[in-house]
Write an enzyme that holds these catalytic residues in place. Structure first.
Site, PDB file in Angstrom:
ATOM      1  N   LEU A 164      -7.009   1.901   0.476  1.00  0.00           N
ATOM      2  CA  LEU A 164      -6.668   2.220  -0.907  1.00  0.00           C
ATOM      3  C   LEU A 164      -5.237   2.753  -0.855  1.00  0.00           C
ATOM      4  O   LEU A 164      -4.979   3.827  -0.331  1.00  0.00           O
ATOM      5  CB  LEU A 164      -7.652   3.237  -1.492  1.00  0.00           C
ATOM      6  CG  LEU A 164      -9.109   2.745  -1.512  1.00  0.00           C
ATOM      7  CD1 LEU A 164     -10.037   3.813  -2.068  1.00  0.00           C
ATOM      8  CD2 LEU A 164      -9.241   1.460  -2.323  1.00  0.00           C
ATOM      9  N   PRO A 165      -4.291   1.952  -1.414  1.00  0.00           N
ATOM     10  CA  PRO A 165      -2.876   2.034  -1.015  1.00  0.00           C
ATOM     11  C   PRO A 165      -2.086   3.209  -1.598  1.00  0.00           C
ATOM     12  O   PRO A 165      -1.178   3.007  -2.416  1.00  0.00           O
ATOM     13  CB  PRO A 165      -2.322   0.691  -1.515  1.00  0.00           C
ATOM     14  CG  PRO A 165      -3.172   0.372  -2.708  1.00  0.00           C
ATOM     15  CD  PRO A 165      -4.534   0.921  -2.430  1.00  0.00           C
ATOM     16  N   CYS A 166      -2.395   4.423  -1.152  1.00  0.00           N
ATOM     17  CA  CYS A 166      -1.655   5.580  -1.650  1.00  0.00           C
ATOM     18  C   CYS A 166      -0.205   5.578  -1.170  1.00  0.00           C
ATOM     19  O   CYS A 166       0.623   6.316  -1.697  1.00  0.00           O
ATOM     20  CB  CYS A 166      -2.358   6.878  -1.269  1.00  0.00           C
ATOM     21  SG  CYS A 166      -2.589   7.097   0.488  1.00  0.00           S
ATOM     22  N   HIS A 167       0.101   4.720  -0.178  1.00  0.00           N
ATOM     23  CA  HIS A 167       1.497   4.649   0.292  1.00  0.00           C
ATOM     24  C   HIS A 167       2.424   4.027  -0.749  1.00  0.00           C
ATOM     25  O   HIS A 167       3.635   4.094  -0.620  1.00  0.00           O
ATOM     26  CB  HIS A 167       1.572   3.850   1.598  1.00  0.00           C
ATOM     27  CG  HIS A 167       1.021   2.450   1.487  1.00  0.00           C
ATOM     28  ND1 HIS A 167      -0.315   2.174   1.651  1.00  0.00           N
ATOM     29  CD2 HIS A 167       1.609   1.259   1.204  1.00  0.00           C
ATOM     30  CE1 HIS A 167      -0.528   0.871   1.498  1.00  0.00           C
ATOM     31  NE2 HIS A 167       0.631   0.291   1.215  1.00  0.00           N
TER      32      HIS A 167
END
Lengths: 197, 162
Positions: A164-167
């Site tokens: 889950l792409p929090c970057h």
């Protein structure tokens, strides 16, 4: 030396040849620690194969904290087992090698708080591969305008980093901002996603 | 209340469980007994109400599996063959540092053997030994001291200073 130590020696020195730890079948939670291209990660899956964590564990302390959380929130039957985690390890590898545009796994957000769940699913739905957003924009997108800081905190505790792409969430003021895997990992992921296909 | 991840128990205690199994049933069946103990422990683990004394909990399960093993061995031993019956209980580990001691331990009456092995191989206190044997700490002391006397060991039980 106390008499007890010498007296029990015949028993203490009893050292049969041990064949190794028990072989137990995969149970409620299986995990491995994997050295990925962006750092040491704890990959944990449920017995149904859904992924509970792809979390950065730079050191033994971080590993312990995630395992304790898994034991408390999912089940204390937590065993190190490579086989059940094969799928997530491969999916992560494909993504990190640029062969896949997402980590193709079913996720389970048991370890996330309600607010984290809201933020993380909103993020995954609205910010695609190679895109970027800011904490403030994401906060508004998930219906909490003005809650940029809370969104930042929620992302900081993301149990499913990379998956889950929090970057893709950056501070409005510039720079890459904080990241559980360290700023270098975040930069690496952003660079990976901005590479021409 | 929260229980540690089961993997911690395996990492910390698998050697103790294996040693105890060796002491109680000998080298041929120790692996089976230990394996069975771990399987039972894993199944029962979420139902534990506290995380105290996990080691003695595991060793108690190991002892129970060893007793089951002895019981099953007696059942399958033809009763008209007294030699086989006498053979049944324990084979001393051939790699034990003092073979004669382990032969003697194996030859002890079952409860004395279990008590002395739980006490000294398992390093359990008398309360835990008693719990495993389903008896009182006083009886556990007695079984251990009888065993020690039979073995003619110059051995002082630190739990039971005389």
């Amino acid at each position: 030396m106390t008499p007890m130590t010498s007296a029990t020696d015949p028993f203490r020195s009893f050292s049969p040849t041990l064949t190794g730890p028990p072989r137990l079948a995969p149970t409620d939670v299986s995990y491995v620690v994997d050295d990925t291209a962006v750092g040491r990660m704890l990959l944990a899956v449920r017995d149904d194969g859904r992924v509970l964590t792809t979390a950065y564990v730079p050191d033994a302390g971080a590993e312990e904290r995630w395992l304790a959380r898994l034991a408390a929130a999912v089940s204390p039957r937590v065993l190190r087992h490579p086989r059940p985690t094969d799928a997530v390890r491969r999916a992560l590898e494909d993504y990190l090698a640029g062969r896949a545009r997402r980590v193709e796994v079913e996720t389970d957000l048991t370890l996330a708080s309600d607010f984290q769940r809201e933020v993380l699913t909103g993020l995954a739905a609205s910010v695609g591969y190679g895109e970027r957003t800011t904490y403030a924009v994401l906060a508004a997108a998930v219906g909490h305008p003005g809650a940029a800081r809370a969104v930042g905190t929620a992302l900081g505790g993301n149990p499913l980093c990379v998956t889950l792409p929090c970057h893709r969430v950056l501070p409005a003021s510039g720079g890459v901002g904080g990241y559980a895997g360290g700023p270098a990992a975040k930069e690496h992921l952003l660079a990976l996603e901005s590479r021409p296909a | 209340m929260s229980l540690p991840p089961f993997q911690h128990l395996v990492d910390e205690h698998w050697r103790d469980v294996a040693r105890l199994a060796h002491g109680l049933v000998g080298p041929v069946h120790a692996d089976d007994v230990a394996q069975q103990a771990w399987t039972q422990a894993l199944a029962a683990y979420p139902r534990l109400t506290h995380a105290r004394n996990l080691r003695s909990w595991l060793l108690t399960i190991t002892h129970r599996c060893a007793m089951d093993h002895h019981r099953a061995a007696r059942r399958t031993t033809p009763s008209d063959d007294p030699a086989a019956l006498a053979e049944a209980p324990v084979v001393p580990p051939p790699d034990a540092p003092d073979g004669s001691l382990w032969a003697m331990v194996a030859a002890l009456p079952e409860r004395q053997r279990d008590a002395v092995v739980l006490r000294f191989v398992g390093d359990l206190d008398h309360r835990s030994v008693a719990a495993a044997l389903g008896t009182s700490p006083g009886m556990s002391r007695r079984l251990v001291s009888d065993a020690v006397a039979t073995l003619r060991l110059d051995l002082t039980d630190p739990e039971d200073p005389r």
